[in-house]
Design a protein around this motif. Sequence first.
Motif, mmCIF file in Angstrom:
data_model
loop_
_atom_site.group_PDB
_atom_site.id
_atom_site.type_symbol
_atom_site.label_atom_id
_atom_site.label_comp_id
_atom_site.label_asym_id
_atom_site.label_seq_id
_atom_site.Cartn_x
_atom_site.Cartn_y
_atom_site.Cartn_z
ATOM 1 N N UNK A 1 18.548 2.402 -3.838
ATOM 2 C CA UNK A 1 17.950 1.996 -5.518
ATOM 3 C C UNK A 1 16.729 1.823 -5.659
ATOM 4 N N UNK A 2 15.853 2.135 -4.616
ATOM 5 C CA UNK A 2 14.501 2.535 -5.021
ATOM 6 C C UNK A 2 13.616 3.408 -3.994
ATOM 7 N N UNK A 3 12.566 3.969 -4.450
ATOM 8 C CA UNK A 3 11.596 4.741 -3.577
ATOM 9 C C UNK A 3 10.388 4.420 -4.250
ATOM 10 N N UNK A 4 9.337 5.004 -3.237
ATOM 11 C CA UNK A 4 8.116 4.704 -3.664
ATOM 12 C C UNK A 4 7.703 5.506 -4.849
ATOM 13 N N UNK A 5 7.119 4.846 -5.983
ATOM 14 C CA UNK A 5 6.637 5.415 -7.303
ATOM 15 C C UNK A 5 5.275 5.441 -7.505
ATOM 16 N N UNK A 6 4.480 6.216 -7.507
ATOM 17 C CA UNK A 6 4.609 7.664 -6.656
ATOM 18 C C UNK A 6 4.755 7.627 -5.308
ATOM 19 N N UNK A 7 5.378 8.494 -4.550
ATOM 20 C CA UNK A 7 5.440 8.646 -3.119
ATOM 21 C C UNK A 7 3.855 8.738 -2.708
ATOM 22 N N UNK A 8 3.574 7.900 -1.448
ATOM 23 C CA UNK A 8 2.383 8.023 -0.873
ATOM 24 C C UNK A 8 1.534 6.791 -1.042
ATOM 25 N N UNK A 9 0.424 6.876 -0.917
ATOM 26 C CA UNK A 9 -0.626 5.712 -0.998
ATOM 27 C C UNK A 9 -0.888 5.092 -2.386
ATOM 28 N N UNK A 10 -0.378 5.824 -3.375
ATOM 29 C CA UNK A 10 -0.485 5.123 -4.767
ATOM 30 C C UNK A 10 0.756 4.434 -5.120
ATOM 31 N N UNK A 11 1.797 4.212 -4.280
ATOM 32 C CA UNK A 11 2.781 3.476 -4.707
ATOM 33 C C UNK A 11 2.974 2.240 -5.231
ATOM 34 N N UNK A 12 3.449 1.892 -6.313
ATOM 35 C CA UNK A 12 3.141 0.991 -7.055
ATOM 36 C C UNK A 12 4.624 0.115 -7.439
ATOM 37 N N UNK A 13 5.736 0.610 -6.792
ATOM 38 C CA UNK A 13 6.824 -0.283 -6.805
ATOM 39 C C UNK A 13 7.201 -1.186 -5.789
ATOM 40 N N UNK A 14 6.887 -2.417 -6.095
ATOM 41 C CA UNK A 14 6.846 -3.366 -5.129
ATOM 42 C C UNK A 14 8.016 -3.922 -4.423
ATOM 43 N N UNK A 15 8.965 -3.207 -5.185
ATOM 44 C CA UNK A 15 10.487 -3.560 -4.584
ATOM 45 C C UNK A 15 10.848 -2.611 -3.439
ATOM 46 N N UNK A 16 10.247 -1.469 -3.586
ATOM 47 C CA UNK A 16 10.472 -0.583 -2.358
ATOM 48 C C UNK A 16 10.011 -1.147 -0.912
ATOM 49 N N UNK A 17 10.913 -0.692 -0.029
ATOM 50 C CA UNK A 17 10.676 -1.027 1.234
ATOM 51 C C UNK A 17 11.461 -0.079 2.153
ATOM 52 N N UNK A 18 11.081 0.424 3.521
ATOM 53 C CA UNK A 18 11.811 1.482 3.987
ATOM 54 C C UNK A 18 13.031 0.656 4.982
ATOM 55 N N UNK A 19 13.074 -0.616 4.707
ATOM 56 C CA UNK A 19 14.002 -1.416 5.508
ATOM 57 C C UNK A 19 15.139 -1.543 4.628
#
Length: 167
Positions: free
Chosen positions: A92-110
């Motif tokens: 349901x989510x991914x880092x946006x954008x991928x990498x150090x600038x991710x601004x999607x606070x809901x993303x987690x790798x868990x």
Amino acid sequence: MPTLALRALGAALLLSATAAACAADQVVTLPLKEAWFEGEIVHYVSTDISDPGIAKKQGINYVPALADTLKPGMPVEKAYKFPGDEQATVLPSIPRPLGGANADASYSPLWVLVMVRWKPGITLHTLKSEEAVLAAEEKGEVELTRTRIVANWPVVRARGAALQGVR
């Protein structure tokens, strides 16, 4: 004495630089797994899971403590897994954008796994987003079962971008 101290410091720095250079030359290869996110294929690596059977089957780390992350307020999202491997998992989510600038606070790798099982008599079709999974449940096509299995699946390639070193 100061000369000995400088030599020792120089030797320590040289040893440290050599160790760093050796570490930089080492490469670890992990298989990329496919998942669906909003109609697009993304890639993740699977390293750890709180289920011993899946860990053994996939050759990854069994980490029972991952299940402790299911406490309220912990950053664990649902991942929709098809236990028969009929299709790729849906995230349901991914880092946006991928990498150090991710601004999607809901993303987690868990991820807490939600098993998606097709009901008998339903023609299988690919579900490419969380919305599609939930719509299929609403139509009575699939049954969703939330588990207590937590996986560590960091997204490493998505939307034309990849983390450094990912090929």
